[in-house]
Scaffold this motif. Structure first.
Motif, short mmCIF file in Angstrom:
data_model
loop_
_atom_site.label_atom_id
_atom_site.label_comp_id
_atom_site.label_asym_id
_atom_site.label_seq_id
_atom_site.Cartn_x
_atom_site.Cartn_y
_atom_site.Cartn_z
N ALA A 70 -55.70 -17.28 -33.17
CA ALA A 70 -57.07 -17.89 -32.39
C ALA A 70 -56.41 -18.43 -31.51
CB ALA A 70 -57.80 -18.98 -34.05
N TYR B 292 -64.90 -14.88 -27.94
CA TYR B 292 -63.34 -15.08 -28.78
C TYR B 292 -63.68 -15.80 -30.29
CZ TYR B 292 -60.20 -13.01 -25.14
OH TYR B 292 -59.79 -12.12 -24.28
N GLY B 293 -64.61 -16.90 -29.79
CA GLY B 293 -64.82 -17.48 -31.19
C GLY B 293 -65.41 -16.65 -31.98
N VAL C 177 -62.85 -14.31 -34.16
CA VAL C 177 -62.49 -15.54 -34.48
C VAL C 177 -63.23 -15.41 -35.69
CG1 VAL C 177 -60.91 -17.04 -35.37
CG2 VAL C 177 -60.85 -16.42 -33.78
N TRP D 53 -64.37 -9.11 -29.73
CA TRP D 53 -62.77 -9.19 -29.04
C TRP D 53 -62.51 -8.29 -28.47
CZ3 TRP D 53 -57.79 -6.29 -30.29
CH2 TRP D 53 -56.75 -6.63 -30.48
#
Length: 310
Positions: free
Chosen positions: A265, A237-238, A241, A197
């Motif tokens: 998300a 970012y994926g 999550v 993140w």
């Protein structure tokens, strides 16, 4: 020098500019109390881990105090870290339009004064840390190694955001250290998710300075990814999550935590969709919005902790 000219270029009209005593303003600016977003971002993994650990322990009696102590600790230690960063970067900051008005390159305070103020902030952080168990104290002190080396990474690697992630995500370990007196796999996976993140949001932040950084030879993931930043953000970012989701599954959370992760998300996806890397003002707004993303996840984790402790 008038106070108007002493203001930091990317932070004006805040409470430091309007309410703080004149003599205190350079110190508050060097520790970024005029721009608290970094403190909030440092705090988020602390609160995530405290809530998740409390839920796993089915005991939240100490959680309110832990939340408050983490709040104080995050703000003063981020201040100490920023002061150290400005001491080490004062020559580079003088060459960048956005940072040349910071207190050290602008000559508002001396290096000795900044060092003394950094030590004072660190001592407050130590006083907070000493409220916890010995393992948590040792874990918190260990983070100082990463904090100390981070400012130099932009000079030697294209991935300084990784080292920022290691430092800014340390709180993901602290909640477990405080609650259980140990760090388990759930904490480590949460830590890894938080690092991903941080790499994402700090890449967005670094795009504000990419042109100046190129001129003075400073490296960053913003320069490394360039036109492929959107794809890189999808990846990091994926990954954030997914890894946080694995940590939540390991902690056997209930639906409020999953709802919080879903909101987190969606917020990250919105950032990617909105981003224009050639718009510094938008980059700053999207970077700052990560506080809200973190709070959405925390709200879900806190609700889960309260539900499981009932």
């Amino acid at each position: 020098m008038s106070d108007t000219s002493a203001r930091v270029a990317d932070s004006t009209g805040n409470w430091v500019d309007t309410l703080a005593p004149q003599w205190a303003r350079p110190y508050l600016r060097v520790s970024r109390f005029d721009r608290p977003i970094g403190s909030w971002l440092l705090l988020m993994p602390c609160w995530w881990s405290a809530a998740l650990a409390g839920a796993m322990a089915h005991d939240i009696r100490s959680l309110p105090l832990t939340i408050v102590l983490f709040l104080v600790g995050a703000f003063v230690m981020r201040g100490a870290g920023c002061t150290w960063n400005d001491i080490t970067d004062r020559d580079l900051d003088a060459k960048v339009e956005r940072t040349r008005s910071r207190p050290l390159p602008a000559g508002q305070i001396t290096v000795k004064q900044a060092l003394a103020f950094m030590i004072a902030q660190a001592l407050i952080g130590l006083a907070v840390l000493l409220q916890f168990n010995r393992f948590a104290v040792a874990t918190g002190i260990a983070s100082l190694v990463i904090v100390a080396i981070y400012p130099f990474m932009k000079r030697v690697t294209w991935w300084p955001q990784v080292f920022l992630g290691l430092a800014f995500s340390w709180g993901a370990l602290m909640g477990f250290a405080v609650t259980f007196g140990r760090i388990d796999i759930t904490a480590l996976v949460l830590y890894a998710g938080s690092i991903a993140w941080v790499i994402g949001y700090d890449t967005i932040y670094a795009h504000q300075d990419s042109e100046d950084d190129a001129l003075i030879g400073v490296k960053s993931t913003a320069r490394l990814f360039g036109a492929h930043t959107h794809q890189a953000l999808i990846l990091f970012y994926g990954l954030a999550v997914v890894l946080i989701g694995v940590a939540l599954a390991s902690g056997d959370v209930r639906w409020p935590a999953w709802l919080g992760l879903a909101a987190f998300a969606v917020h990250l996806a919105w950032q990617i969709q909105r981003l224009r890397i050639d718009d510094p003002a938008l980059c700053l707004r999207l970077f700052k919005s990560n506080r809200d993303a973190g709070l959405l996840l925390f709200a879900g984790l806190l609700a889960d902790a309260v539900m499981r402790a009932a």
